[in-house]
Scaffold this active site. Structure first.
Site, short mmCIF file in Angstrom:
data_model
loop_
_atom_site.label_atom_id
_atom_site.label_comp_id
_atom_site.label_asym_id
_atom_site.label_seq_id
_atom_site.Cartn_x
_atom_site.Cartn_y
_atom_site.Cartn_z
N GLU A 1 0.84 -1.19 0.00
CA GLU A 1 0.00 0.00 0.00
C GLU A 1 0.88 1.24 0.00
O GLU A 1 1.91 1.29 0.66
CB GLU A 1 -0.94 0.00 1.21
CG GLU A 1 -1.99 -1.09 1.13
CD GLU A 1 -3.01 -1.05 2.26
OE1 GLU A 1 -4.18 -1.36 2.01
OE2 GLU A 1 -2.62 -0.69 3.39
N CYS B 1 3.84 8.55 0.97
CA CYS B 1 4.37 7.56 1.91
C CYS B 1 4.56 6.25 1.17
O CYS B 1 3.58 5.62 0.76
CB CYS B 1 3.40 7.40 3.08
SG CYS B 1 3.93 6.23 4.34
N CYS C 1 6.50 -6.89 7.26
CA CYS C 1 7.49 -6.29 8.15
C CYS C 1 7.95 -7.35 9.17
O CYS C 1 7.18 -8.23 9.54
CB CYS C 1 6.90 -5.09 8.87
SG CYS C 1 8.09 -4.10 9.81
N CYS D 1 6.08 -4.22 15.79
CA CYS D 1 5.75 -3.17 16.75
C CYS D 1 4.30 -3.35 17.18
O CYS D 1 3.40 -3.48 16.34
CB CYS D 1 5.97 -1.79 16.12
SG CYS D 1 7.69 -1.48 15.68
N CYS E 1 1.33 -1.19 15.75
CA CYS E 1 1.33 -0.95 14.31
C CYS E 1 0.60 -2.05 13.56
O CYS E 1 0.95 -3.23 13.68
CB CYS E 1 2.77 -0.83 13.81
SG CYS E 1 2.90 -0.49 12.04
N CYS F 1 -1.12 6.77 9.69
CA CYS F 1 0.15 6.23 10.18
C CYS F 1 -0.09 4.96 11.00
O CYS F 1 -0.89 4.95 11.93
CB CYS F 1 0.85 7.28 11.02
SG CYS F 1 2.45 6.76 11.64
#
Length: 401
Positions: free
Chosen positions: A116, A130, A137, A141, A144, A366
């Protein structure tokens, strides 16, 4: 004794070669492009530099996707380029536009490989893109959404650059020097940890910042990392990009939970690496990103600890109201707590803007990016977005009451 060899599983060499896709010239820096043109035999050595400049400008300044459009390149050369290389875009699976103007694209790089990319208007000079550097990933985190998707693979340089090209297609940003452009800044804050794919990220930045092409200044390109300390110096030396650190906590106990990479590179080591970042100065400040989590890291004591932690570092702090996503264990800090936190930082002399949440209604804010290409179809992603938006509307109604 006789031995029978089973060769049924050995792929013929010619089949293996045939399976290799053509090189996408969009992912080559100008020196790499010169080498590719000469090594392929498409262009003779003496003309390679001139021809590479022409091709590079057509790809990154004009945004063409067909060699036939390169009108100042000989017809025969264009045909040979088309036979040998590609400049095609990946598939845009889904395009969403938020009520605040934020745009999000779900891009399929290959079967099962989706990322994305988000354009945010009125960020930077006129608008920021962005971009993602990995599919999934590895960092996990806890706050996230992106981190809940396992790493599939690194993106290639061409796949990183393609995200910028697709945004420019949608924003009608060709040629790259047109007036009143809407895209001025690039932030590597999408899916993945950029420093775990630094080679491809570095080449992408070289392409994006080249004045013969897209021409976005390195001063307007920011790379955000969770703190891969050994790679910080190389990042600064090879890209001259602006640095952002995904911090979110001021002590190791809490950061170990929020950003598990901290167990490998604890805060003291991270701060040492930041202070040594090449080019760091008042004109090139590091940005500390700090997500505001209710009752977790948003107290006045935490704000004072943050001031003490970054003392002497040319810096600004982006305070990020936590953006909800389905299944999250956290809540966003109350607005009053965020303002109190910011006031303490401001009093200490640090710029601490509170980042206005953008694109929440399409899960483009975010920490919300996630492409579950192997588990969730695009239609299901839309349902998740609608559910998240409904939840926020209910919260707004409760606050108003």
């Amino acid at each position: 004794m006789s031995v029978t060899l089973d060769l049924s599983r050995v792929a013929p060499a010619e089949k293996a070669d045939a399976a290799k896709p053509p090189v996408n010239l969009s992912g080559l820096t100008r020196p790499q492009l010169i080498a590719a043109l000469t090594e392929s035999g498409v262009v003779e050595h003496g003309k390679a530099k001139m021809r590479a400049t022409q091709v590079f400008r057509w790809i990154h300044h004009r945004g063409v996707t067909d060699f036939a459009q390169m009108s100042d390149v000989a017809k025969e050369t264009r045909a040979r380029l088309a036979e040998t290389f590609t400049i095609s875009r990946p598939e845009v699976v889904e395009r969403q536009v938020s009520k605040d103007g934020t745009r999000k694209w779900l891009i399929r790089m290959a079967p099962g490989i989706e990322v994305e990319t988000v354009y945010i208007p009125s960020v930077g000079r006129v608008g920021a893109l962005c971009v993602s550097s990995q599919v999934g990933c590895t960092l996990n985190c806890s706050f996230c959404h992106t981190g809940t998707q396992p790493l599939v693979r690194n993106l290639t340089t061409a796949e990183i650059v393609a995200q910028v090209q697709i945004a420019k297609d949608d924003l009608a940003e060709w040629p790259s020097d047109k007036e009143d452009r809407l895209l001025s800044n690039i932030v590597f804050m999408g899916m993945g940890e950029p420093l775990y794919n630094l080679g491809q990220v570095s080449d992408a930045i070289e392409i994006i910042s080249d004045n013969e092409g897209i021409g976005i200044s390195r001063r307007r390109i920011t790379v955000s990392t969770s703190g891969v300390v050994p790679m910080l110096e190389k990042l600064g030396n090879t890209t001259q990009a602006m640095l952002a650190i995904s911090l979110h906590a001021t002590n190791d106990d809490l950061r170990d939970v929020l950003v598990p990479l901290n167990k490998k590179y604890p805060i003291a080591q991270l701060m040492e690496g930041i202070r040594a970042y090449p080019g760091l100065s008042n004109a090139r400040r590091v940005t500390f990103e700090y997500v505001m989590l209710k009752g977790v890291n948003d107290s006045p004591d935490e704000a004072r600890a943050l001031v003490k932690l970054i003392k002497g570092i040319p810096a600004k702090i982006n305070l990020i109201p936590f953006n909800p996503w389905p299944g999250s264990q956290y809540e966003c800090s109350d607005w009053g707590a965020i303002e109190t936190f910011a006031a303490i930082l401001n009093k200490a002399g640090y710029s601490s803007p509170i980042r206005t949440p953008r694109g929440r209604d399409i899960l483009a804010a975010c920490g919300q990016l996630k492409s579950e290409s192997e588990k969730v179809r695009a239609s299901a992603l839309r349902k998740l977005s609608m559910a998240a938006m409904a939840g926020m509307l209910e919260d707004d109604a409760d606050d108003a009451a």
